[in-house]
Design an enzyme around this catalytic site. Structure first.
Site, PDB file in Angstrom:
ATOM      1  N   SER A   1       0.822  -1.196   0.000  1.00 59.27           N
ATOM      2  CA  SER A   1       0.000   0.000   0.000  1.00 59.27           C
ATOM      3  C   SER A   1       0.858   1.248   0.000  1.00 59.27           C
ATOM      4  O   SER A   1       1.870   1.312   0.692  1.00 59.27           O
ATOM      5  CB  SER A   1      -0.903  -0.044   1.234  1.00 59.27           C
ATOM      6  OG  SER A   1      -0.789   1.123   1.975  1.00 59.27           O
ATOM      7  N   LYS A   2       0.426   2.227  -0.806  1.00 60.37           N
ATOM      8  CA  LYS A   2       1.251   3.424  -0.830  1.00 60.37           C
ATOM      9  C   LYS A   2       1.055   4.240   0.439  1.00 60.37           C
ATOM     10  O   LYS A   2       1.925   4.972   0.864  1.00 60.37           O
ATOM     11  CB  LYS A   2       1.073   4.231  -2.103  1.00 60.37           C
ATOM     12  CG  LYS A   2      -0.206   4.922  -2.338  1.00 60.37           C
ATOM     13  CD  LYS A   2      -0.069   5.727  -3.635  1.00 60.37           C
ATOM     14  CE  LYS A   2      -1.400   5.896  -4.339  1.00 60.37           C
ATOM     15  NZ  LYS A   2      -1.285   6.455  -5.668  1.00 60.37           N
ATOM     16  N   ARG A   3      -0.084   4.040   1.059  1.00 64.61           N
ATOM     17  CA  ARG A   3      -0.316   4.757   2.313  1.00 64.61           C
ATOM     18  C   ARG A   3       0.713   4.394   3.367  1.00 64.61           C
ATOM     19  O   ARG A   3       1.051   5.166   4.229  1.00 64.61           O
ATOM     20  CB  ARG A   3      -1.696   4.432   2.851  1.00 64.61           C
ATOM     21  CG  ARG A   3      -2.663   5.525   2.504  1.00 64.61           C
ATOM     22  CD  ARG A   3      -4.028   5.228   2.989  1.00 64.61           C
ATOM     23  NE  ARG A   3      -4.920   5.367   1.836  1.00 64.61           N
ATOM     24  CZ  ARG A   3      -6.211   5.438   1.904  1.00 64.61           C
ATOM     25  NH1 ARG A   3      -6.820   5.341   3.058  1.00 64.61           N
ATOM     26  NH2 ARG A   3      -6.925   5.600   0.825  1.00 64.61           N
TER      27      ARG A   3
END
Ligand code: GLU
Length: 485
Positions: free
Chosen positions: A253-255
């Site tokens: 996840s880029k988060r």
């Protein structure tokens, strides 16, 4: 025109909400490979309608990543082929117009329900499903309320009592009962579209024939298809791709800052190796090949090889593949990618960088290993003399002292400083002095580097260091050993 007989047109539609993680890039790559495999057109569209999640600099990063990865789009924000603009915020006028048209066609309706009313519809989990309150307002009432300036949204009028079905190219038949589809918002009260609406309008207007994207959209697609149907538009075909996982339970996840393409470049991975590796996360060519160039992947790409189960991102495997790329390069190619890493390691020192590159090529999997492997070139200070003790070789500090002195004498006379000459002199010189050349080489390697592990043996280290520096180090080491006698 029937879309199936048209040229294939695929798109990559990233949202500029942060860096590009490996999963996003793989989606773009598959859309590219599929288009190119079919002689089609690959389009870049920037989906920036969610202004709140927009991240400064993220658009530039999308361009950079695609360029570095060698994924070139035929149409996009800077390459308009008549389907533009290719940036959603530049298409704002369109969505309202199409939403109003959909109302006329009976596929959508105006809704004036306010926040409080919607709040009241929430269930115990805080989720509300719209109760279709405004679905059957008369035309007159709608006109009057709009006229009076009441805020409104436009909602999808999901047909009742139907099952919306489609055949996904990877997952097969997907069907959803319309009773399970909410009359969701298509156009918000500020006149901006939701993703649900914008993706349909854009894909239609851009003549997209195959929509390739992540599985998070798999089960919303029947809802989108109902919009196509209501407009009387041909539906595209769909290929949904399973997620790439960080481990058995967590998605990348880029988060959470996982697996960013640019970070891997900064660590010294080659873009072509990353791209090759991610192509294999979810796709396998018929012949199970692993190392493939972009052209080979285009040639081999087929939907049958696309998996519907998720895959785990394995950096060790990617590292191995990167090493294969490095080894397969010519010396010049390797030098051109390695030079800046070598520079970083040697600083101001004047070493033969070509020589160093040759030494490194088979010894690293990623370029980022070069500086640490070459640390001995820039740093040479007092070290642990126990490194000289080697039982099998029958070397102790006294033997080492003699060996290092011998090496110093021998090498002082070497004129052509190259592998062959250094090696021959050490051999002959040791013999003349009655010391085993193995003992000399072992001691010499330590004396030249002060390191327990080096990227090459004594001869290679001497050649890389050059004559002057080698002699200086041997002298220094002989002195250290003398003090320890
Ligand atoms: N902007 C969407 C995303 O980044 C793209 C979805 C799609 O390809 O339709 O997830």
């Amino acid at each position: 025109m029937d879309k199936m007989t048209q040229n294939v047109r695929t798109r990559f539609a990233p949202s500029p909400t942060g860096f590009m993680h490996i999963g996003n890039l793989r989606t773009g790559l598959y859309a590219y490979l599929f288009a190119k495999r079919n002689g089609g057109t690959f389009i870049l569209r920037i989906e920036d309608t969610d202004q709140e999640r927009k991240v400064e600099g993220a658009v530039g990063m999308i361009y950079r990543t695609l360029a570095t990865a060698g994924i070139s789009y035929d149409e996009g924000p800077d390459k308009d082929a008549g389907y533009g603009p290719y940036v959603q915020t530049e298409r704002m006028g369109l969505y309202k117009q199409y939403a109003e048209k959909l109302v006329e066609l009976g596929g959508a309706y105006y809704c004036f329900c306010d926040k409080e009313r919607l709040e009241g519809l929430k269930d115990a989990n805080g989720v509300h499903t719209y109760d279709k309150h405004c679905r059957n307002l008369s035309k007159e009432e709608v006109a009057r309320r709009i006229e009076a300036g009441e805020p409104y949204v436009i909602r999808q009028k999901v047909p009742e009592g139907v099952v919306s079905e489609y055949e996904d190219m990877v997952f097969g038949k997907i069907s959803v009962d319309s009773a399970d589809i909410e009359d969701g918002v298509l156009l918000k009260s500020d006149g901006l579209p939701t993703y649900n609406f914008a993706n349909v309008v854009d894909d239609h207007l851009m003549n997209i024939t195959h929509v390739i994207r992540g599985t998070e959209y798999l089960s919303s697609t029947p809802k989108y298809n109902l919009i196509y149907d209501a407009f009387g538009w041909n539906r595209p075909r769909y290929m949904h791709l399973p997620p790439i996982m960080k481990d058995a339970t967590r998605k990348l996840s880029k988060r959470f800052g996982d697996a960013n393409f640019e970070d891997f470049i900064a660590k010294g991975y080659l873009p072509e190796a990353i791209v090759n590796y991610i192509a294999l996360l979810g796709w396998c060519p018929k012949d199970n090949r692993e190392k493939m160039s972009m052209d080979e992947m285009i040639e081999a790409f087929d939907v049958d090889g696309v998996s519907h189960s998720s895959s785990i991102f394995d950096e060790t495997k990617m590292r191995w593949l990167n090493g294969e790329y490095l080894k397969a390069m010519t010396a010049e190619e390797f030098y051109s990618v390695a030079e800046k890493w070598i520079d970083r390691a040697i600083g101001e020192n004047k070493y033969d960088k070509k020589e160093i590159a040759a030494l490194m090529q088979t010894r690293v999997d990623i370029l980022g290993e070069i500086p640490e492997k070459l640390a001995f070139l820039s740093e040479f200070k007092e070290y642990d003399l126990n490194m000289y003790v080697h039982q099998k070789m029958k070397v102790d500090k006294t033997v080492a002292f003699n060996a290092v002195n011998a090496a110093y004498e021998i090498l002082t006379d070497v004129e052509d400083w190259n592998d062959e000459a250094v090696k021959e002199s050490i051999k002959q010189g040791s013999e003349q002095r009655g010391i085993k050349s193995g003992q000399v080489m072992f001691s010499m390697r330590v004396a030249l580097t002060g390191e327990p592990v080096t990227p090459g043996g004594a001869i290679e280290m001497a050649v890389v260091l050059g004559k002057e520096e080698s002699l200086r180090r041997l002298k220094f080491s002989a002195q250290l050993l003398k003090e320890a006698q």
